[in-house]
Scaffold this active site. Structure first.
Site, short mmCIF file in Angstrom:
data_model
loop_
_atom_site.label_atom_id
_atom_site.label_comp_id
_atom_site.label_asym_id
_atom_site.label_seq_id
_atom_site.Cartn_x
_atom_site.Cartn_y
_atom_site.Cartn_z
N GLU A 42 3.24 4.20 -3.54
CA GLU A 42 4.42 4.63 -4.63
C GLU A 42 4.90 3.32 -4.75
O GLU A 42 5.42 3.47 -6.22
CB GLU A 42 5.73 5.39 -3.83
CG GLU A 42 6.76 6.24 -4.70
CD GLU A 42 7.67 5.58 -5.07
OE1 GLU A 42 8.60 4.95 -5.76
OE2 GLU A 42 7.91 3.82 -4.45
N GLU A 43 4.81 2.43 -4.11
CA GLU A 43 5.31 1.04 -4.28
C GLU A 43 4.95 0.33 -5.78
O GLU A 43 5.72 -1.05 -5.79
CB GLU A 43 5.96 0.58 -3.74
CG GLU A 43 6.69 1.01 -2.38
CD GLU A 43 8.68 1.08 -3.29
OE1 GLU A 43 8.30 0.38 -4.32
OE2 GLU A 43 9.48 1.38 -2.29
ZN LIG Z 1 11.49 4.85 -3.03
#
Ligand SMILES: [Zn+2]
Length: 355
Positions: free
Chosen positions: A215-216
């Protein structure tokens, strides 16, 4: 009355927070989660991206996707100097000013953890004009005590080895804990506790739990997971920015600790359907769960990727407020965590009403 968490809840938060799971290297977190959720799901698999996808079959053909990302921001060894110092590249959104003078943990090829220090020149030798400036990221280095490149390589570190600034998980007082990677291990914990709470119940929807990878570095895992799951409705469960600290005006405080789960009305990645926002607010009120609206438009979340994948989905975000995320540690209230679980469980039970 103060909320008292169960020992197993604290232990869950501790093990998730302390696990090593830099973006692209989520295996330790994934194994830990898989072991915990196996008793509560019908089916479970890891896809090519590294997402852990679990299904809990329900009545009807609507699919609810609950997503929490396993990865944390970290680093990658980018170069090894002849004299044994390591250079590194960031993975995810770091503030370069806050990296110096922390201890760093590097994971070797065989999975061993090697400690080092992000060294800085002592103030004694700085020129006056250097003292007021942050160190540029490309000038920083990690010192693992090695004196040559060969020594570094013998310890199992090479270009591409992942690293993280590691702090132990601690309970600061009855209500508050501090630890690394609460963004988004707290979301993973909410999702695990939700699956547990729903044990044995038949829901009106099939619940697909996605523990997302990467996600990051751009909402990567959630995108491919949503493509496979094809949800009708989705919630990203997050540990989000709380900035209720001295010197920050209320308009720049996306959330505050102690006010319950934060419901997103818009962030940089999505505008949730207003019906979904209203439904969450009503649900919170009916359940007696305090909640807050997250001040827009800060941050982006997996919900943004899920909303736009395949045929699209009604997507929103529910978050546990955490101070100091995207720094070496963050801090949250246990009661906010518990209330986020309550709201998520209620949502899983009743989201069919949205159709
Ligand atoms: Zn997050």
């Amino acid at each position: 009355m103060t909320y008292e968490p169960k020992d197993e809840t604290l232990e869950l938060l501790r093990s998730l927070s302390e696990a090593f799971g830099v973006a692209g290297f989520e295996d330790e977190v994934r194994a830990l989660i898989q072991e915990r959720i196996e008793p509560y799901v019908d089916e479970l698999r890891t896809d090519a991206m590294g997402n852990l996808i679990a299904y809990r079959r329900g009545r009807g053909d609507r699919v609810l996707m609950l997503d929490a990302h396993m990865d944390e921001i970290g680093f990658m060894v980018s170069y090894i100097e002849e004299n044994g110092f390591l250079r590194f590249a960031p993975l995810g959104g770091w503030d370069a000013r806050i990296i110096p003078s922390h201890a760093m943990t590097i994971r070797t090829q065989s999975g061993q953890l090697v400690k080092g220090a992000v060294g800085t020149p002592p103030p004694h030798i700085l020129k006056p004009e250097e003292r007021d400036k942050p160190f540029p990221l490309e000038e920083l280095f990690v010192d693992i005590g090695a004196s040559s490149r060969e020594e570094v390589e013998q310890r199992g570190i090479r270009i591409g080895s992942p690293a993280v600034i590691a702090y132990p998980f601690e309970r600061l007082n009855e209500g508050v804990v501090m630890g690394k990677a609460l963004d988004d291990r707290v979301g993973c914990a909410v999702l695990i506790e939700t699956l547990k709470a729903l044990k044995g119940e038949e829901l009106e929807v099939t619940l697909a739990a996605n523990f997302a990878a990467c996600e990051e570095v751009g909402l990567r895992g959630a995108r491919t997971a949503a493509f496979q799951i094809e949800p009708d409705i989705a919630l990203a469960l997050e540990g989000t920015v709380a900035a209720d600290v001295p010197g920050v005006h209320a308009v720049r405080q996306p959330t505050a600790l102690g006010k319950g789960p934060a419901i997103t009305v818009a962030d940089r990645s999505l505008i949730p359907n207003p019906k979904l926002v209203d439904f969450l607010l009503e649900l919170a009120e009916e359940e007696g769960v305090p909640c807050q609206l997250k001040v827009p438009p800060f941050g982006s979340t997996d919900a943004g990727a899920i909303q736009q994948t395949g045929k699209g989905a009604i997507a929103g975000v529910v978050s546990v407020p955490c101070r100091y995320i995207h720094s070496p540690f963050s801090l949250m209230r246990l009661e906010d965590f518990a209330n986020t679980v309550k709201l998520t469980v209620a949502f899983a039970r009743r989201c069919r009403e949205l159709f």
